[in-house]
Write a protein that holds these residues in place. Structure first.
Motif, PDB file in Angstrom:
ATOM      1  N   TRP A 182       0.817  -1.205   0.000  1.00 37.87           N
ATOM      2  CA  TRP A 182       0.000   0.000   0.000  1.00 37.87           C
ATOM      3  C   TRP A 182       0.855   1.261   0.000  1.00 37.87           C
ATOM      4  N   GLN A 183       2.041   1.208   0.583  1.00 32.69           N
ATOM      5  CA  GLN A 183       2.961   2.344   0.493  1.00 32.69           C
ATOM      6  C   GLN A 183       3.431   2.542  -0.938  1.00 32.69           C
ATOM      7  N   ARG A 184       3.694   1.450  -1.635  1.00 29.04           N
ATOM      8  CA  ARG A 184       4.054   1.557  -3.056  1.00 29.04           C
ATOM      9  C   ARG A 184       2.905   2.167  -3.862  1.00 29.04           C
ATOM     10  N   LEU A 185       1.696   1.728  -3.552  1.00 25.28           N
ATOM     11  CA  LEU A 185       0.540   2.220  -4.297  1.00 25.28           C
ATOM     12  C   LEU A 185       0.324   3.706  -4.051  1.00 25.28           C
ATOM     13  N   TYR A 186       0.378   4.124  -2.786  1.00 24.72           N
ATOM     14  CA  TYR A 186       0.040   5.503  -2.433  1.00 24.72           C
ATOM     15  C   TYR A 186       1.165   6.477  -2.762  1.00 24.72           C
ATOM     16  N   LEU A 187       2.422   6.073  -2.492  1.00 22.81           N
ATOM     17  CA  LEU A 187       3.540   7.006  -2.630  1.00 22.81           C
ATOM     18  C   LEU A 187       4.239   6.926  -3.982  1.00 22.81           C
ATOM     19  N   LEU A 188       4.104   5.827  -4.687  1.00 24.73           N
ATOM     20  CA  LEU A 188       4.832   5.658  -5.949  1.00 24.73           C
ATOM     21  C   LEU A 188       3.898   5.530  -7.146  1.00 24.73           C
ATOM     22  N   ALA A 189       2.983   4.567  -7.091  1.00 21.23           N
ATOM     23  CA  ALA A 189       2.140   4.292  -8.259  1.00 21.23           C
ATOM     24  C   ALA A 189       1.104   5.389  -8.490  1.00 21.23           C
ATOM     25  N   ALA A 190       0.492   5.904  -7.415  1.00 23.96           N
ATOM     26  CA  ALA A 190      -0.560   6.917  -7.578  1.00 23.96           C
ATOM     27  C   ALA A 190      -0.039   8.202  -8.223  1.00 23.96           C
ATOM     28  N   PRO A 191       1.082   8.791  -7.760  1.00 21.79           N
ATOM     29  CA  PRO A 191       1.594   9.974  -8.472  1.00 21.79           C
ATOM     30  C   PRO A 191       1.961   9.693  -9.917  1.00 21.79           C
ATOM     31  N   SER A 192       2.472   8.488 -10.190  1.00 24.02           N
ATOM     32  CA  SER A 192       2.808   8.145 -11.569  1.00 24.02           C
ATOM     33  C   SER A 192       1.561   8.024 -12.436  1.00 24.02           C
ATOM     34  N   ALA A 193       0.468   7.562 -11.843  1.00 21.23           N
ATOM     35  CA  ALA A 193      -0.761   7.348 -12.619  1.00 21.23           C
ATOM     36  C   ALA A 193      -1.598   8.609 -12.759  1.00 21.23           C
ATOM     37  N   LEU A 194      -1.329   9.656 -11.969  1.00 20.71           N
ATOM     38  CA  LEU A 194      -2.180  10.843 -11.978  1.00 20.71           C
ATOM     39  C   LEU A 194      -2.302  11.487 -13.362  1.00 20.71           C
ATOM     40  N   PRO A 195      -1.207  11.721 -14.113  1.00 13.84           N
ATOM     41  CA  PRO A 195      -1.384  12.310 -15.452  1.00 13.84           C
ATOM     42  C   PRO A 195      -2.212  11.434 -16.382  1.00 13.84           C
ATOM     43  N   PHE A 196      -2.048  10.111 -16.283  1.00 14.65           N
ATOM     44  CA  PHE A 196      -2.829   9.198 -17.121  1.00 14.65           C
ATOM     45  C   PHE A 196      -4.307   9.252 -16.730  1.00 14.65           C
ATOM     46  N   PHE A 197      -4.564   9.268 -15.423  1.00 17.82           N
ATOM     47  CA  PHE A 197      -5.947   9.354 -14.949  1.00 17.82           C
ATOM     48  C   PHE A 197      -6.612  10.644 -15.425  1.00 17.82           C
ATOM     49  N   LEU A 198      -5.900  11.769 -15.320  1.00 18.51           N
ATOM     50  CA  LEU A 198      -6.483  13.045 -15.732  1.00 18.51           C
ATOM     51  C   LEU A 198      -6.719  13.078 -17.242  1.00 18.51           C
ATOM     52  N   GLY A 199      -5.831  12.443 -18.008  1.00 17.21           N
ATOM     53  CA  GLY A 199      -6.076  12.336 -19.442  1.00 17.21           C
ATOM     54  C   GLY A 199      -7.325  11.522 -19.737  1.00 17.21           C
ATOM     55  N   GLY A 200      -7.498  10.422 -19.015  1.00 15.67           N
ATOM     56  CA  GLY A 200      -8.717   9.634 -19.175  1.00 15.67           C
ATOM     57  C   GLY A 200      -9.945  10.381 -18.710  1.00 15.67           C
ATOM     58  N   LEU A 201      -9.785  11.241 -17.699  1.00 13.36           N
ATOM     59  CA  LEU A 201     -10.910  12.022 -17.191  1.00 13.36           C
ATOM     60  C   LEU A 201     -11.420  13.005 -18.242  1.00 13.36           C
ATOM     61  N   LYS A 202     -10.499  13.632 -18.993  1.00 14.01           N
ATOM     62  CA  LYS A 202     -10.919  14.530 -20.071  1.00 14.01           C
ATOM     63  C   LYS A 202     -11.758  13.788 -21.109  1.00 14.01           C
ATOM     64  N   ILE A 203     -11.296  12.586 -21.468  1.00 13.42           N
ATOM     65  CA  ILE A 203     -12.038  11.792 -22.457  1.00 13.42           C
ATOM     66  C   ILE A 203     -13.374  11.340 -21.897  1.00 13.42           C
ATOM     67  N   ALA A 204     -13.368  10.873 -20.645  1.00 16.04           N
ATOM     68  CA  ALA A 204     -14.587  10.337 -20.050  1.00 16.04           C
ATOM     69  C   ALA A 204     -15.642  11.417 -19.856  1.00 16.04           C
TER      70      ALA A 204
END
Length: 282
Positions: A182-204
């Motif tokens: 969960w530390q990997r998910l919250y501190l590493l994976a989540a910041p890395s995924a944020l730009p991808f998520f926001l790009g998907g949010l624009k499309i969605a």
């Protein structure tokens, strides 16, 4: 002498760069407004000079008058479509992000459920809407499900890719320090995924509106008027083309507002650290 002239040259280049940035900032707004104004004028002169019947192509003046006279009805329809789009987008965010986290945490979950997410994506929503209307008592719930189906996959796909795009060196560093999953998910994976998520949010955001409009078209045929698309459909049956174009204008305006909000959220979240936002500021 060349050494003494260097600071002055550098200052002049900075001033020229700042001037170009101001000009581009002004042009970003004035050019689209100018194009829109010229298009409306050309449209008005065309329907006026050539005396085009309003049931063929209503002029912008007639559409503006319809927006004023029918505003109470159009506003209620806009609220319904906006609420439908917003709820579908929220459901897509919750479901897409949750499932993306499950996919990245369990390979078995991804292999089990990702094919069905693809099936939902590739199945035309216009074919699903009549079935949902039969099985669901509420027309609004059926339309909401259709809009959610359309908006769900971009968030799921983009967030999954983002969560898997962590830097291997940072991942090794987290391993050295004994970080938990969960530390990997919250501190590493989540910041890395944020730009991808926001790009998907624009499309969605846009797809949620499209799904809502398509669902309203299909479900509205049964007389269960919902929002702008149902009002547009009714106006076409009555040959009220002023109201039809007014509904079309409001749907387009709603889509522009949604995209603007999603772009603003993306910019505010990324402007201080991500390369894409930093490049725009330069």
């Amino acid at each position: 002498m060349a050494v003494l002239d260097a600071p002055q040259t550098f200052d002049s280049e900075e001033a020229a760069r700042a001037r170009r940035a101001r000009i581009h900032g002004i042009a970003r707004w004035t050019l689209p407004v100018g194009v829109m104004a010229c298009s409306l004028l050309a449209w008005h002169f065309y329907v006026t000079l050539w005396e085009v019947p309003h049931y063929v192509l209503p002029g912008p003046v007639l559409i503006a008058q319809t927006l004023v006279t029918d505003w109470a009805m159009l506003w209620d329809a806009t609220i319904v479509t906006s609420r439908l789009t917003l709820l579908a987008l929220i459901m897509a965010i919750i479901g897409g992000v949750s499932l993306a986290v499950a996919f990245t945490q369990s390979k078995w979950a991804e292999m089990s459920f990702f094919p069905y997410a693809v099936i939902l994506q590739v199945t035309p929503v216009i074919a699903i809407a009549p079935l949902l209307q039969v099985y669901m008592e509420s027309a609004f719930a059926a339309a909401l499900t259709c809009a959610w189906i359309v908006a769900f996959f971009p968030i799921l796909s983009n967030t999954t890719i983002g969560l898997k795009s962590t830097d291997p060196n940072l991942d090794d560093l987290f391993t050295i320090y004994g970080a938990s999953r969960w530390q990997r998910l919250y501190l590493l994976a989540a910041p890395s995924a944020l730009p991808f998520f926001l790009g998907g949010l624009k499309i969605a955001g846009g797809l949620a509106l499209i799904g809502a409009v398509v669902a309203e078209f299909v479900i509205g045929r049964a007389g269960t008027g919902l929002g702008l698309a149902s009002t547009l459909l009714e106006a076409s049956y009555r040959f009220n083309f002023g109201r039809l174009f007014a509904c079309l204008f409001l749907i387009s305006a709603l889509g522009v507002v949604i995209f603007g909000i999603m772009s603003t959220i993306s910019h505010l979240a990324l402007r201080k650290w991500h390369e894409s936002a930093l490049a725009r500021e330069r």
